[in-house]
Design a protein around this motif. Sequence first.
Motif, PDB file in Angstrom:
ATOM      1  N   TYR A 627       0.814  -1.215   0.000  1.00 32.82           N
ATOM      2  CA  TYR A 627       0.000   0.000   0.000  1.00 32.82           C
ATOM      3  C   TYR A 627       0.849   1.267   0.000  1.00 32.82           C
ATOM      4  CZ  TYR A 627      -3.840  -3.090   1.176  1.00 32.82           C
ATOM      5  OH  TYR A 627      -4.764  -4.085   1.169  1.00 32.82           O
ATOM      6  N   GLN A 656      -0.607   3.540  11.306  1.00 32.19           N
ATOM      7  CA  GLN A 656      -1.456   4.345  10.440  1.00 32.19           C
ATOM      8  C   GLN A 656      -0.664   4.660   9.177  1.00 32.19           C
ATOM      9  OE1 GLN A 656      -2.206   8.362  10.904  1.00 32.19           O
ATOM     10  NE2 GLN A 656      -0.621   8.795  12.426  1.00 32.19           N
ATOM     11  N   ARG A 659      -3.105   6.887   2.673  1.00 32.88           N
ATOM     12  CA  ARG A 659      -3.575   6.100   1.525  1.00 32.88           C
ATOM     13  C   ARG A 659      -4.163   7.026   0.479  1.00 32.88           C
ATOM     14  NH1 ARG A 659      -4.915   0.839   1.768  1.00 32.88           N
ATOM     15  NH2 ARG A 659      -5.394   1.192  -0.407  1.00 32.88           N
ATOM     16  N   PHE A 662      -7.535   6.049  -0.743  1.00 29.95           N
ATOM     17  CA  PHE A 662      -8.646   6.267   0.172  1.00 29.95           C
ATOM     18  C   PHE A 662      -8.882   7.749   0.411  1.00 29.95           C
ATOM     19  CE2 PHE A 662      -8.112   1.838   1.221  1.00 29.95           C
ATOM     20  CZ  PHE A 662      -9.385   1.426   1.552  1.00 29.95           C
ATOM     21  N   THR A 665      -6.441   8.411   6.026  1.00 33.11           N
ATOM     22  CA  THR A 665      -5.447   7.585   6.702  1.00 33.11           C
ATOM     23  C   THR A 665      -6.051   6.229   7.046  1.00 33.11           C
ATOM     24  OG1 THR A 665      -4.365   9.516   7.632  1.00 33.11           O
ATOM     25  CG2 THR A 665      -3.930   7.423   8.697  1.00 33.11           C
ATOM     26  N   ARG A 666      -5.287   5.209   6.753  1.00 35.56           N
ATOM     27  CA  ARG A 666      -5.717   3.836   7.013  1.00 35.56           C
ATOM     28  C   ARG A 666      -4.934   3.298   8.219  1.00 35.56           C
ATOM     29  NH1 ARG A 666      -7.005  -0.794   3.600  1.00 35.56           N
ATOM     30  NH2 ARG A 666      -6.144  -2.716   4.464  1.00 35.56           N
ATOM     31  N   SER A 668      -4.016  -0.186  10.258  1.00 36.22           N
ATOM     32  CA  SER A 668      -4.017  -1.643  10.139  1.00 36.22           C
ATOM     33  C   SER A 668      -3.463  -2.262  11.411  1.00 36.22           C
ATOM     34  CB  SER A 668      -3.169  -2.093   8.952  1.00 36.22           C
ATOM     35  OG  SER A 668      -3.738  -1.684   7.732  1.00 36.22           O
ATOM     36  N   VAL A 685      -8.658  -3.489   9.947  1.00 38.19           N
ATOM     37  CA  VAL A 685      -8.457  -2.250   9.183  1.00 38.19           C
ATOM     38  C   VAL A 685      -9.510  -1.234   9.614  1.00 38.19           C
ATOM     39  CG1 VAL A 685      -8.463  -1.179   6.914  1.00 38.19           C
ATOM     40  CG2 VAL A 685      -7.468  -3.449   7.201  1.00 38.19           C
ATOM     41  N   ASP A 686      -9.079   0.016   9.821  1.00 37.50           N
ATOM     42  CA  ASP A 686      -9.980   1.136  10.041  1.00 37.50           C
ATOM     43  C   ASP A 686      -9.498   2.257   9.129  1.00 37.50           C
ATOM     44  OD1 ASP A 686     -11.525   3.254  10.848  1.00 37.50           O
ATOM     45  OD2 ASP A 686     -11.387   2.787  12.984  1.00 37.50           O
ATOM     46  N   SER A 687     -10.321   2.661   8.177  1.00 37.92           N
ATOM     47  CA  SER A 687      -9.876   3.630   7.164  1.00 37.92           C
ATOM     48  C   SER A 687     -10.663   4.937   7.233  1.00 37.92           C
ATOM     49  CB  SER A 687     -10.020   3.024   5.766  1.00 37.92           C
ATOM     50  OG  SER A 687     -11.348   2.633   5.531  1.00 37.92           O
TER      51      SER A 687
END
Length: 938
Positions: A627, A656, A659, A662, A665-666, A668, A685-687
């Motif tokens: 990513y 964090q 991205r 997206f 900020t993603r 993981s 995952v929290d995006s």
Amino acid sequence: MSRYLLSTLALALLATACQGGSRTPLSPAGSAGTATPPPVIPGSMIALTGDAGGMEVYNEAGWLHTLTITAPQNGNLQASLEPLRTAEAKGDAYQLDGTGFFTNSPCKDCLEVTGISFAPDGNVLVRIAMTHPFALPTQPYTLASRLDLHAFDVMGFILTEGFGSPVSFGSGRTAAREVLVNAEGYTNLYDSVLEPYYPTPNVTEHPYRVFFRDDGPGNFAGSNQNGFADLRNPQGHNTMAMGERDEVEFKFDLQPGQTELRVGLAIGLAWGQGAQGRGSNIGQRQQPIYYLPEFHHKAPWTVTATLSNNNLEAGDPSSNATLEIRLRDWQRGAVVANGFAFAETPPDQTAAASDVASLTVRVPGLLATPLNLDPATPQSGTGLYDDAVWTTLITNQLSTGAGTYWAWVEAVDQRQPTPTSGLNREISFFQPTDFHTGTLVMVEVEDTSVPNTPPTAALNPNPAIGAIGKPVLFDASASTDAETPANLTFEFDYDLPGGDPGNFVPDTPASGVSTGSFQYCPVGSYAAAVRVTDPGGLSSIAVVPVTITSFLPEPEVSVLSANAFSQQSLNNGNFSGDYRMAIAGNHAYALVYDNATPSESDYAHRLYVSADGGATWTAGAVIDQSYSPPDTPSVNPWGDMYVVASPDGTVYAMGQQPRPDFGNTRLSVWTSGNYGQDPWVERFVDSVGQKYSLTGAVDPNNPAHVILSYSTGTCNFKTVQTSSGALALGAGPMLPGLCDGGFGASLFFAPNNKVYHCSVRFGTGSDGALWIRRSDDNGASWSPVNHYFHNTGIGISTVFAYGRGMADPTDATGMTLAYAARFNNNSSIGVCLFTSTTGGQTTTFQTNLDSGSAYVQYPGVRYYPTGELMLYWTASGGASNTLRGRTSCDNGATFSPEEAIGPVGFPRAYVVPFPGTQDFGALYQTSADGGAINFRRF
């Protein structure tokens, strides 16, 4: 029926003291076993007959092993237990020949050495574990299922000629001088059976230890149809239940200069039900009837004695000493059945009387005639579920001279073994003269013709300069006495006021143990002392100074190099971003940015792993960087990160990541097993929104339960928890609260199912604040936020950051905690501390706990297992960057002076304590504008 099963082991017990010089074997005549044991050692039988049913006591011998115990010069005691010969079972299965059971099937490891160590008094402790060879049957039962193999009074007999010449006590009783220090009794029950295979021709009485000691009534009662209320879980009465395991400590005496000891070990036990379940009675295997105490050892199962108030003097017939005797006998006071009949008589009745018939004390050389005590009238106790106690005086009746004498205390049982016939078991029987149990007591007689002189006390502390959190060891074994050097008593005063011997008040009772330990708090100078007393009552005191600091005066450095300030480089590229560390047991994990391998990606996110406490490091698996935009290396792919390690070998990484696809900020969560060596797997995952203040912890009571948390950037924290298994991650509850900021989140478990989440907020435009959230159900739900604004005397520009917290493990309620953070108010930088004893409902706040360093980073707290609180941080002191700290003995109310632990390079260091020790691991950057990330252990 009452049967004794005996399995013999030939044991070579080798114990070498940690002294220089060659090892010299000690091989007393007749103490070694036969060189080539026969493939089958014949069994033997003691038969007791009566008019109703007959009583049999049976044993089968044939279990031979060698136990080797060594003590090399480095003090690394070792022990091994190996079979010498595998014998064959013979006769009916119910006869329980231990050879097959314990060397092949079903339980070849039913007897094993589990540990060995030196005792404080210099003796050798050998821990031996025993497991019943048959597990409980599973249900539903079949015809082969058995519940009739529970046994009782399992004893490990030590066979030896002892030190020097054995002592004869008349009536055919001879015993070796004390070898097994913690014997629970002596007996000759199997001596004649074992003599051909482990000869001790000059000794009849052998000491023993009791396995599976459970000396209460348990769940046995005569009103129960089967004796035990629960046949699958019998309790009390020294029961060796099917499938049960027990570990017993044997304490062996090594004489001065002795470097090797060879003894034999025989295992004996009593049983009675198994023989009934055969032929037409096979149904009794699932419905046995246990007759207790009829199935027990006939003689008292423990007899011990101690000597006190010893005033015996050479040539003085009026001088005396007090002898205390303690005894337990299962048959004491038992009801004798009127016509014993199996399955008809109540289970708590016996076939014949088996109480103590006589209690005798013999001291050859001192007493002209034996002392005969009334076995029916002890001074205290019943002798059944508690000790029956007798006291008597031993006098120097013969006006003998000074020296060491041995007393023999013997309890003879009422039950008399009688021969029987018609027992077709392919086994010969032997006929003992009686059933008895005895014990040995050493008696010292003082020579009063030579004036008694006081002993010379000596005391050595280790270390003389100690630290809070670590005990100081004291050794007074160098103390001497001209008359009785081997019979001194020791008392320790670990905090002698003013160092004045006149202020001596013992912290320990007087005993023969010459070593002690003490953990000091607070920081300061102390005086410790030992008082050494001889048998004549004369004493002397030795005093030594002890200095206690918050930390050891020299840093505890990683074993990477002999250089006191060596460091281990974890990467060779330029630094970018952040780095974190986790420690679980002796495994250390460093999560860093490593751009030394551009082929993987710029700014690869790599885990380094140390399995030896930081001595050496290996590069673990790299997190998948698919990513990360490879064409924009200036973009930091992981802006904030955190690593959590579990004792089960699972590592959790949080990060964090910007991205572009997206547009935000993603965050993981990744896992790697096998102590970080397995490939990383993305688990959560929290995006949505910016993520920061990442933290987490492992449940100390469940390595598969891990809670991770992060700020969503929307005024709340979220948690991510494992559900079942170390890799099963799912979303957890939201942590309630107000908007947070900064980098001061800390999550930690506490006793009583409590979990805390603490975080601080930058004071931009308003006062800095601390938020405390608490879970009372191990993280399933969280209480409303408690927040604290601290503006009195501080100012509205107060900033808190970089905090870490911990709960006090000594508070079983889980309501005591501490949290340290960086404090910045109008350019005044320092360390502040929040403490609470109310679970965060109220807090005490302290500021300026450092010396006003120009730069403070990553403050933290650490409670020791005994409750002391340590505060630590990294600081810049101009050209010197150091890890600093101070300690508190009253939960932060007062602190010791600030101390430097050691240099760490650039002060942005991340520090984690090693569990169970006083050591710290520190990750730090060598320079502010790039370079290696290094590790040092203090």
